[in-house]
Write a protein that holds these residues in place. Structure first.
Motif, short mmCIF file in Angstrom:
data_model
loop_
_atom_site.label_atom_id
_atom_site.label_comp_id
_atom_site.label_asym_id
_atom_site.label_seq_id
_atom_site.Cartn_x
_atom_site.Cartn_y
_atom_site.Cartn_z
N LYS B 174 0.86 -1.19 0.00
CA LYS B 174 0.00 0.00 0.00
C LYS B 174 0.89 1.23 0.00
O LYS B 174 1.78 1.36 0.84
CB LYS B 174 -0.89 0.02 1.25
CG LYS B 174 -1.78 -1.19 1.40
CD LYS B 174 -2.74 -1.00 2.56
CE LYS B 174 -1.96 -0.98 3.86
NZ LYS B 174 -2.86 -0.62 5.00
N VAL B 175 0.65 2.10 -0.96
CA VAL B 175 1.46 3.31 -1.05
C VAL B 175 0.54 4.52 -1.10
O VAL B 175 -0.53 4.48 -1.70
CB VAL B 175 2.36 3.27 -2.31
CG1 VAL B 175 2.98 4.62 -2.56
CG2 VAL B 175 3.46 2.24 -2.14
N ALA B 176 0.98 5.60 -0.46
CA ALA B 176 0.26 6.87 -0.57
C ALA B 176 1.10 7.79 -1.46
O ALA B 176 2.32 7.68 -1.51
CB ALA B 176 0.06 7.49 0.80
N ILE B 177 0.43 8.70 -2.16
CA ILE B 177 1.15 9.64 -3.03
C ILE B 177 0.90 11.06 -2.55
O ILE B 177 -0.24 11.43 -2.24
CB ILE B 177 0.69 9.51 -4.49
CG1 ILE B 177 0.82 8.07 -4.97
CG2 ILE B 177 1.52 10.41 -5.39
CD1 ILE B 177 0.39 7.89 -6.40
N LEU B 178 1.95 11.86 -2.49
CA LEU B 178 1.82 13.28 -2.16
C LEU B 178 2.56 14.05 -3.26
O LEU B 178 3.78 14.05 -3.30
CB LEU B 178 2.45 13.54 -0.79
CG LEU B 178 2.41 14.97 -0.26
CD1 LEU B 178 1.00 15.49 -0.20
CD2 LEU B 178 3.03 15.04 1.13
N TYR B 179 1.81 14.70 -4.16
CA TYR B 179 2.44 15.28 -5.33
C TYR B 179 2.16 16.77 -5.48
O TYR B 179 1.20 17.30 -4.90
CB TYR B 179 1.97 14.54 -6.60
CG TYR B 179 0.53 14.80 -6.95
CD1 TYR B 179 -0.50 14.12 -6.30
CD2 TYR B 179 0.18 15.71 -7.93
CE1 TYR B 179 -1.82 14.36 -6.59
CE2 TYR B 179 -1.15 15.96 -8.23
CZ TYR B 179 -2.15 15.27 -7.57
OH TYR B 179 -3.45 15.52 -7.87
N ASP B 180 3.00 17.43 -6.28
CA ASP B 180 2.89 18.86 -6.51
C ASP B 180 2.02 19.09 -7.74
O ASP B 180 2.42 18.77 -8.85
CB ASP B 180 4.30 19.43 -6.73
CG ASP B 180 4.30 20.93 -6.94
OD1 ASP B 180 3.22 21.52 -7.17
OD2 ASP B 180 5.38 21.53 -6.89
N GLN B 181 0.83 19.64 -7.52
CA GLN B 181 -0.06 19.76 -8.66
C GLN B 181 0.25 20.97 -9.54
O GLN B 181 -0.39 21.17 -10.57
CB GLN B 181 -1.51 19.82 -8.19
CG GLN B 181 -1.78 21.00 -7.29
CD GLN B 181 -3.27 21.21 -7.06
OE1 GLN B 181 -4.10 20.41 -7.47
NE2 GLN B 181 -3.61 22.30 -6.41
N THR B 182 1.21 21.82 -9.13
CA THR B 182 1.52 22.99 -9.95
C THR B 182 2.65 22.72 -10.94
O THR B 182 3.01 23.59 -11.72
CB THR B 182 1.94 24.19 -9.08
OG1 THR B 182 3.10 23.82 -8.34
CG2 THR B 182 0.84 24.58 -8.13
N ALA B 196 1.88 2.21 -12.96
CA ALA B 196 2.81 1.10 -12.82
C ALA B 196 2.56 0.33 -11.54
O ALA B 196 2.55 -0.91 -11.53
CB ALA B 196 4.24 1.63 -12.86
N PHE B 197 2.33 1.05 -10.44
CA PHE B 197 2.19 0.37 -9.16
C PHE B 197 0.95 -0.49 -9.11
O PHE B 197 0.97 -1.63 -8.62
CB PHE B 197 2.18 1.40 -8.02
CG PHE B 197 2.39 0.81 -6.67
CD1 PHE B 197 1.34 0.73 -5.75
CD2 PHE B 197 3.61 0.30 -6.29
CE1 PHE B 197 1.53 0.18 -4.49
CE2 PHE B 197 3.82 -0.26 -5.04
CZ PHE B 197 2.77 -0.32 -4.14
N THR B 198 -0.16 0.04 -9.61
CA THR B 198 -1.37 -0.78 -9.62
C THR B 198 -1.18 -1.94 -10.59
O THR B 198 -1.73 -3.02 -10.39
CB THR B 198 -2.61 0.04 -10.01
OG1 THR B 198 -2.27 0.92 -11.09
CG2 THR B 198 -3.09 0.88 -8.84
N GLY B 199 -0.37 -1.71 -11.65
CA GLY B 199 -0.08 -2.79 -12.57
C GLY B 199 0.66 -3.93 -11.89
O GLY B 199 0.46 -5.10 -12.21
N PHE B 200 1.51 -3.61 -10.93
CA PHE B 200 2.23 -4.65 -10.19
C PHE B 200 1.32 -5.39 -9.22
O PHE B 200 1.66 -6.46 -8.72
CB PHE B 200 3.38 -4.03 -9.39
CG PHE B 200 4.62 -3.77 -10.20
CD1 PHE B 200 5.11 -2.48 -10.35
CD2 PHE B 200 5.30 -4.82 -10.81
CE1 PHE B 200 6.25 -2.25 -11.10
CE2 PHE B 200 6.43 -4.59 -11.56
CZ PHE B 200 6.91 -3.30 -11.71
N GLY B 201 0.19 -4.79 -8.92
CA GLY B 201 -0.73 -5.42 -7.98
C GLY B 201 -0.81 -4.68 -6.67
O GLY B 201 -1.46 -5.13 -5.73
N GLY B 202 -0.11 -3.55 -6.57
CA GLY B 202 -0.19 -2.81 -5.32
C GLY B 202 -1.41 -1.90 -5.32
O GLY B 202 -2.10 -1.74 -6.32
#
Lengths: 365, 388, 306
Positions: B174-182, B196-202
Motif C-alpha cells: 500500500k502506497v500513498a502519493i503526495l504530489y505537486d499539482q503545480t 505502474a504500481f497498480t499494474g504490479f498489484g499494489g
C-alpha cells in the motif's frame, strides 16, 4: 420621474447621427493603424522587439481598464488580474476546444480561426464582466481599504479555483466525449492551460492594437460623458455625490463591470500570445504590476496610463542587466511618487491638456 | 471630434520607438558565422529550484571546457550564453526568444523543470532553433515539436522504476502519493507511478496534492498517516521534499519516502536534516557507479568545483552539452534543420549518465538508478534498465 | 479521533502565529486607519534576521546553547522594531493628512521595496535557506497517539506570553492609555497633551516586534525559509490580516481570537475538505464576515461623520 432639468438635458444631448462619428472615426482610424502596424512590423513570435510592442498593447488595455475603477471612480481594486484570468481562460476554452470540435486540432486556422478568436475575445470580455458584476455588487458597499483586500481575496479565489481543474485534453475523441460544458473542468489545473499543444497563438499586433483602440476610445469617451462625471463625482466625495442624486453603488458597479470587460479581453490576448495561461502568474503580483502603472501614470488620466504602460513594459527589458534593482527602483518610485506627487505623472488630466498642447486642445472658457 | 481622435496619438507614438528595421524572422534558425559557435542555455539560476540551474550550468561549463581544449566543434570554439529564467515560465519564454532572435544562438540547452521546458520549447520550435533539455522528464516536452530533444529518460519510465522499487525491494503493498499539482513534472510522474504500481498489484491508498511553494503539509500528511501506507511516493522538487520529510517524521509517519530525480540536490539533506535518512529516490546516475566515464567526470568536476557535489543534474548538463557538440560535428551544416537531423540520429553515445540513443520520439532510452539517503548523502542502491 | 486532536494542535500553533501578526495589523489600523501592507514583510524580515543571526553566531555548524533562541528572539525583535520605526518615520508620517488610498499605495510600495531589497545578492539572497536548529525538537508527551512537540508548544507558549504582555501594555500602562486615546480621536488626544508622534511610533515598533517574534517562531517550526520576494510571506500576512478583521479590527483581543479562528478554519478545511483550497477558505470567511458583520466579532461600529 423626469424633471424639467433632466428633460432639458435630454434635449441638449447630441442625436445619434451626430454622436456616432465622435467615436466611430477614431475607432476606424485606430483599426486602420493597427492593420498598418501588423503589415509593417515583424511577427512577435520571432522578434523580441515586436513581442515587447505587443506586450505594451496588452498592458495598455490592462492599465486603462484598471484606471476606470481606481482612477475615475476612486475605488481601489486589487484583483484585476482575476478578471484577466477569467477572460483568458474563457477565450482559451473557446479557441482550443472549439478548434478541436471544428477542425480536430488546436492549430491556428486562418480566417475562420481568427473569426473564432474574435468571438472568443468578446466572450472573454462578457464572462469577465459578469464576474465583475458578481464581485462588484456586494463588495462595493465596503470602504476603501476593505474593498482592496476583498478584491485581492477574490483574485486569489479565482486563481485557486482554476487550479482545481483537470489537465487539458489533447485528443479530439476525448474532447467530443467530454463535450460542453464538461470541458470547463479541463482547464489545466495548477499546471496551467498549456500542455504539448498550447493555446492557438492568434494574438498578433493587429488584434492587440485593434482592441487597444477600442479600449482607449471607450475610456476617453466614457470619461467625458455623464457616466464619467458620475465616476469622478463618486471619487471626489461619495456622500456628496449620493446627496446630489448620483446612485453611487450603481455607478461603482458599472465602473467595475466595464473595467472587467476590458481586462477579460486583455486576458484573452495574453493567453493567445504565449500559448499558455498559468494561474500562478495571474495572482496578486500581476495585479500589483498593473496598479503600479495606473498610479504612476496618474489615476484618472487615460493617456497617463498609456505612457506608464509603455514605460513599465519596456523598462524590464531595458534594465535586464540590472534586473535585481528594477523592482527596487519601482518600489522606491511608488513611495516617492506618493509622497511628493500623489496624482502621478498626469494627475487626472490627459497629456494634451497640459502645457504646450493646451492651446490646441482645451476649450477657452 | 479632433480631441477624441487624439486618444490615438499615444499608440502611434509608441510605434516610433519600435520603428526598427525588421530582422530576419523566417524562423530558419541561426547558422553561426565567424569562428565561434554560440550556444544558449536557460535555467533557474535564482528562485526556488536554484540548485538545479547551478548544477546544470557547471556541468555544461565543464563539458565545453573539455571540448574546446580538444579543438572545439568543426574547428571553431564553442561559447555559451547563460540566461536566468528565475524559475518562472513566462521568463523562460522571454529568455529563449531573446536567445533565438537577439543573440542568434545556434542551439539551446535547457531547461531542467518540465513546465519551463515546454514553455521555452514552444518558442524555440517556432524559431527553428534546436533545443536539448538535459533533465526534463515529462513526456509532453519533446511532443512540442521536432526541434526539441532530451538526453534523459521520461517519466513513463521513471514512474515505473519507482513503482518497481517500492513493490519489489521495499515490499510495499500500500502506497500513498503526495504530489505537486503545480508542476507538470510532479503531476505526470504521479500518474505514471500510479499506473505502474497498480499494474504490479499494489494499491494506492491516498493520492493527495499540494501546491509548489507550500510550507505546511500537516493536513495532507495527517490524512496519509490515517491510511497507514507502507511507503509514501513524493514526486516533487527538493524544496518541498525536504520539508515533507521533516513534517512527516514529526507527525510520527515513519515509513520510507520515495522521490524522483527532483530530489537530487545537496539542499535536500540540508533542509530535511535527519528526517531524510532511510528515504529513496530515483535518479539518472550515482557518483558511486564504477563505470570509468562516471569516475572521470566526478574527479574532474570536483576539481573544477571544490565543495560542490557532482549531482545528477551536473552530469546531465555535461552529457547534454557533449551530445549537442557531437551532433554539431556530425551535422551537415549549422542550420537548425541539419542539427536536428544529426541529433535525431544519435546512437550509442557514451555519456556519464549512461549510453544514450535518441529514439524516434526524441527521447533517450536509458537506465535509472535508485539512491538511498544515508548520513545526509545519496548512496547507490540499484540500477533498473528500461524494458523494451 | 487522534486526527482531530492533531488538527486542533496544528490550528492552535498556526493560529497563535496568525494572532501575533494580526496584532500588528490591528494596532496600526486602530491608530491610523490604514492597512499596513508592509507588515507581512516585517514578519518575513523577522524570520530572515533570525536565520542570519543564527548563522553569524555559528549555530548552523555548532550545536547552539540553550540561550540561543531567546537571544535571537530579542535581537530579531529589536531589529524589526527599528525597521518598523524607520518605515513609519520615512514613508507614512509625511502622509498623515493624505487620503487613505495614497497611504495604502505607499504601503504597497514599502512592501515591494523590502521584498526586493531582500532579494539582492548581497542582502538575503535569491535562494531559499533552511534555519539552523536552535531548539532540539522532541516529543514532550503524547495524548491519543498525537505527539506534542516541544517546538509547537513553545510557539503557542511564547505567542500567548507576548499577547499577555501586550494586553498589559495597552490596558495597564500610561503609554497604552495614550494608544487607546489616539485610536479613539487623534486630534483630541493631542489636545490633551499626548505626544501623538511618539505614540504612533511606539505602536509601529511594538507591532513590528511582535511580527518579528512570529517570524522566528515560524522559522523554528518550519525551518525552510523562502526568498524574500516569494509570495508565501504576503499570503501569510494576508491571512493574518483576515484574522484581524474577523476578530474586529482595532481590537487587541479580537486579533488573538481571530488568529485562532482563522488557524482552525484553515487547518480543518485543509485536513478534512481539500488541502490546496486552504487559502480559499480563509478568504471566503473574510468576504462573509465583511458582508454580514463588517466590524468583526469583537469590534464596535463607528459612525462616520460627514
Amino acid at each position: 420621474m423626469t424633471t424639467a432639468l433632466s428633460q432639458r438635458g435630454q434635449e441638449l444631448a447630441p442625436t445619434p447621427i451626430v454622436a456616432a462619428p465622435r467615436f466611430l472615426a477614431p475607432l476606424a482610424a485606430g483599426v486602420v493603424l493597427a492593420i498598418l502596424l501588423e503589415l509593417v512590423l515583424p511577427s512577435p513570435q520571432t522578434n523580441l522587439k515586436s513581442k515587447i510592442f505587443l506586450d505594451i498593447g496588452i498592458n495598455v488595455i490592462l492599465a486603462v481598464s484598471l484606471n476606470m475603477v481606481n482612477g475615475f471612480t476612486g475605488q481601489f481594486s486589487m484583483g484585476h488580474a482575476g478578471f484577466m484570468a477569467v477572460g483568458g481562460y474563457a477565450a482559451a476554452t473557446i479557441t482550443y476546444y472549439g478548434s478541436f470540435a471544428l477542425w480536430g486540432n488546436p492549430d491556428t486556422h486562418g480566417v475562420s480561426g481568427n473569426a473564432l478568436f474574435f468571438l472568443a475575445c468578446l466572450a472573454a470580455g462578457l464572462v469577465a464582466a459578469a464576474l465583475g458584476y458578481l464581485v462588484g455588487l456586494p463588495s462595493l458597499r465596503l470602504r476603501g481599504d476593505y474593498l482592496a483586500i476583498v478584491t485581492l481575496g477574490f483574485g486569489e479565489i479565482v486563481r485557486v479555483l482554476v487550479q482545481l481543474t483537470q489537465p487539458v485534453l489533447v485528443t479530439p475523441e476525448r474532447v467530443h466525449e467530454v463535450g460542453f460544458p464538461g470541458v470547463l473542468g479541463y482547464l489545466g489545473g495548477a499546471l496551467g492551460f498549456s500542455g504539448q499543444y498550447g493555446i492557438p497563438t492568434y494574438t498578433n499586433i493587429f488584434w492587440a492594437y485593434a482592441f487597444v483602440t477600442v479600449t482607449l476610445v471607450s475610456a476617453y469617451r466614457m470619461k467625458r460623458s455623464t457616466w464619467g462625471r458620475a465616476f469622478l463625482a463618486v471619487r471626489e466625495n461619495e456622500i456628496a455625490a449620493e446627496a446630489m442624486g448620483v446612485h453611487t453603488t450603481k455607478v461603482k458597479v458599472r465602473a467595475f463591470v466595464v473595467a472587467a470587460f476590458f481586462a477579460g479581453i486583455a486576458g484573452s490576448l495574453y493567453g493567445h500570445e504565449t500559448g499558455a495561461l498559468n494561474p500562478a502568474t495571474l495572482g496578486f503580483m500581476r495585479s500589483f504590476d498593473i496598479i503600479i502603472m495606473v498610479v504612476l501614470g496618474g489615476m484618472g488620466s487615460v493617456s497617463g496610463s498609456v505612457v506608464a504602460a509603455v514605460i513599465l513594459t519596456i523598462l524590464p527589458e531595458a534594465l535586464r542587466p540590472v534586473a535585481d534593482y528594477r523592482m527596487v527602483v519601482y518600489a522606491l518610485s511608488l513611495i516617492v511618487m506618493m509622497i511628493l506627487r500623489p496624482q502621478g505623472i498626469f494627475g487626472i488630466r490627459e497629456v494634451w491638456e497640459l502645457g504646450p498642447f493646451k492651446r490646441f486642445f482645451v476649450e477657452k472658457r | 471630434m479632433l480631441r477624441n481622435a487624439r486618444a490615438l496619438l499615444i499608440p502611434a507614438a509608441a510605434l516610433l520607438f519600435a520603428g526598427c528595421p525588421p530582422s530576419n524572422d523566417k524562423g530558419g534558425g541561426n547558422a553561426g558565422g565567424g569562428d565561434t559557435i554560440l550556444l544558449g542555455e536557460y535555467e533557474s539560476m535564482t528562485g526556488a529550484e536554484a540548485t538545479f540551474g547551478e548544477s546544470t550550468h557547471r556541468g555544461i561549463l565543464l563539458a565545453l571546457e573539455e571540448i574546446n581544449k580538444a579543438g572545439g566543434v568543426k574547428g571553431k570554439k564553442v561559447d555559451v550564453k547563460n540566461t536566468d529564467d528565475q524559475g518562472k515560465e513566462q521568463e523562460a519564454q522571454n529568455c529563449v526568444l531573446r536567445l533565438c532572435t537577439e543573440d542568434k544562438v545556434t542551439a539551446i540547452l535547457g531547461e531542467v523543470a518540465s513546465s519551463r521546458s515546454i514553455a521555452g520549447g514552444r518558442v524555440a520550435q517556432k524559431n527553428g532553433v534546436p533545443m536539448v533539455s538535459p533533465s526534463s522528464t515529462n513526456a509532453a516536452v519533446t511532443k512540442v515539436g521536432d526541434m526539441i530533444f532530451r538526453v534523459c529518460f521520461i517519466d513513463d519510465f521513471q514512474g515505473f522504476v519507482g513503482a518497481k522499487f517500492a513493490f519489489e525491494n521495499l515490499k510495499a503493498k500500500k502506497v500513498a502519493i503526495l504530489y505537486d499539482q503545480t508542476q507538470a513534472y510532479s503531476a505526470g510522474l504521479r500518474e505514471d507511478f500510479k499506473k505502474a504500481f497498480t499494474g504490479f498489484g499494489g494499491a494506492v491508498v491516498e493520492d493527495v496534492p499540494y501546491n509548489g511553494g507550500d510550507t505546511d503539509f500537516s493536513p495532507q500528511l495527517n490524512k496519509i498517516k490515517a491510511a497507514s501506507p507502507d511507503a509514501v511516493y513524493v514526486p516533487g522538487y527538493y524544496t518541498e521534499g525536504g520539508n515533507i520529510a521533516l513534517q512527516a517524521r514529526k507527525l510520527g509517519l515513519t515509513v520510507p519516502l520515495i522521490g524522483g530525480d527532483g530530489w537530487d540536490s545537496p539542499k535536500l539533506a540540508e533542509i530535511a536534516k535527519d528526517a531524510i535518512e532511510g528515504c529513496y529516490y530515483s535518479n539518472h546516475y550515482s557518483e558511486e557507479e564504477t563505470r570509468p566515464e562516471v569516475q572521470e567526470f566526478v574527479k574532474k568536476f570536483k576539481e573544477k568545483n571544490p565543495g560542490y557535489p557532482a549531482d545528477g543534474l551536473a552530469a546531465l548538463g555535461y552529457d547534454a552539452a557533449k551530445l549537442l557538440c557531437d551532433a554539431l560535428n556530425r551535422a551537415a551544416s549549422l542550420s537548425g534543420k541539419d542539427i536536428a537531423a544529426a541529433l535525431a540520429a544519435t546512437k550509442d553515445f557514451k555519456g556519464v549518465t549512461g549510453v544514450i540513443t535518441i529514439d524516434k520520439d526524441r527521447n533517450a532510452q536509458k537506465p535509472a538508478v535508485m539512491l538511498a539517503m544515508k548520513e545526509g548523502k545519496p548512496h547507490y542502491v540499484a540500477t533498473v534498465a528500461p524494458q523494451q | 479521533m487522534s486526527r482531530i486532536l492533531q488538527t486542533l494542535l496544528d490550528s492552535l500553533t498556526v493560529g497563535s502565529l496568525y494572532g501575533l501578526i494580526a496584532l500588528g495589523y490591528t494596532m496600526v489600523y486602530g491608530i491610523l486607519q490604514f492597512i499596513n501592507f508592509a507588515h507581512s514583510d516585517i514578519f518575513m524580515l523577522g524570520a530572515w534576521f533570525s536565520f542570519e543571526l543564527s548563522k553569524t553566531f555559528g549555530w548552523s555548524k555548532n550545536p547552539p546553547p540553550f540561550w540561543a533562541a531567546p537571544l535571537v528572539l530579542i535581537l530579531a525583535m529589536t531589529l524589526c522594531g527599528a525597521v518598523g520605526f524607520t518605515i513609519e518615520r520615512l514613508a507614512y508620517k509625511p502622509l498623515r493628512k493624505a487620503p487613505r488610498l495614497n497611504v495604502l499605495i505607499t504601503a504597497i510600495g514599502v512592501s515591494l521595496l523590502i521584498e526586493n531589497v531582500g532579494q539582492l545578492p548581497w542582502a538575503l539572497g535569491t535562494q531559499p535557506q533552511s534555519m539552523p536548529t536552535l531548539i532540539n525538537d522532541r516529543v514532550l508527551f503524547s495524548i491519543l497517539g498525537v505527539g506534542f512537540h516541544l517546538v509547537d508548544l513553545l510557539v503557542i507558549g511564547v505567542a500567548f506570553a507576548l499577547m499577555v504582555v501586550l494586553q498589559w501594555l495597552v490596558y495597564g500602562t500610561k503609554l497604552g492609555l495614550g494608544m487607546r486615546a489616539v485610536s479613539f480621536d487623534t486630534k483630541t488626544a493631542s489636545l490633551m497633551g499626548i505626544n501623538v508622534d511618539a505614540v504612533i511610533s511606539f505602536t509601529f515598533v511594538t507591532g513590528s516586534a511582535l511580527a518579528a517574534a512570529a517570524g522566528l517562531l515560524f522559522a523554528l517550526k518550519y525551518s525552510g525559509l523562502k526568498q524574500s520576494a516569494d509570495s508565501q510571506w504576503v499570503l501569510l500576512g494576508l491571512k493574518a490580516f483576515v484574522a484581524a478583521v474577523v476578530g474586529g479590527i482595532g481590537n487587541v483581543r479580537g486579533a488573538v481570537l481571530g488568529g485562532l479562528m482563522i488557524g482552525a478554519i484553515e487547518q480543518f478545511g485543509a485536513a478534512y475538505v481539500y488541502a490546496p483550497l486552504r487559502d480559499v477558505y480563509v478568504f471566503s470567511v473574510l468576504i462573509l464576515v465583511l458582508l454580514v458583520k463588517p466590524t468583526g466579532l469583537l469590534g464596535k461600529a463607528v459612525v462616520e461623520k460627514v
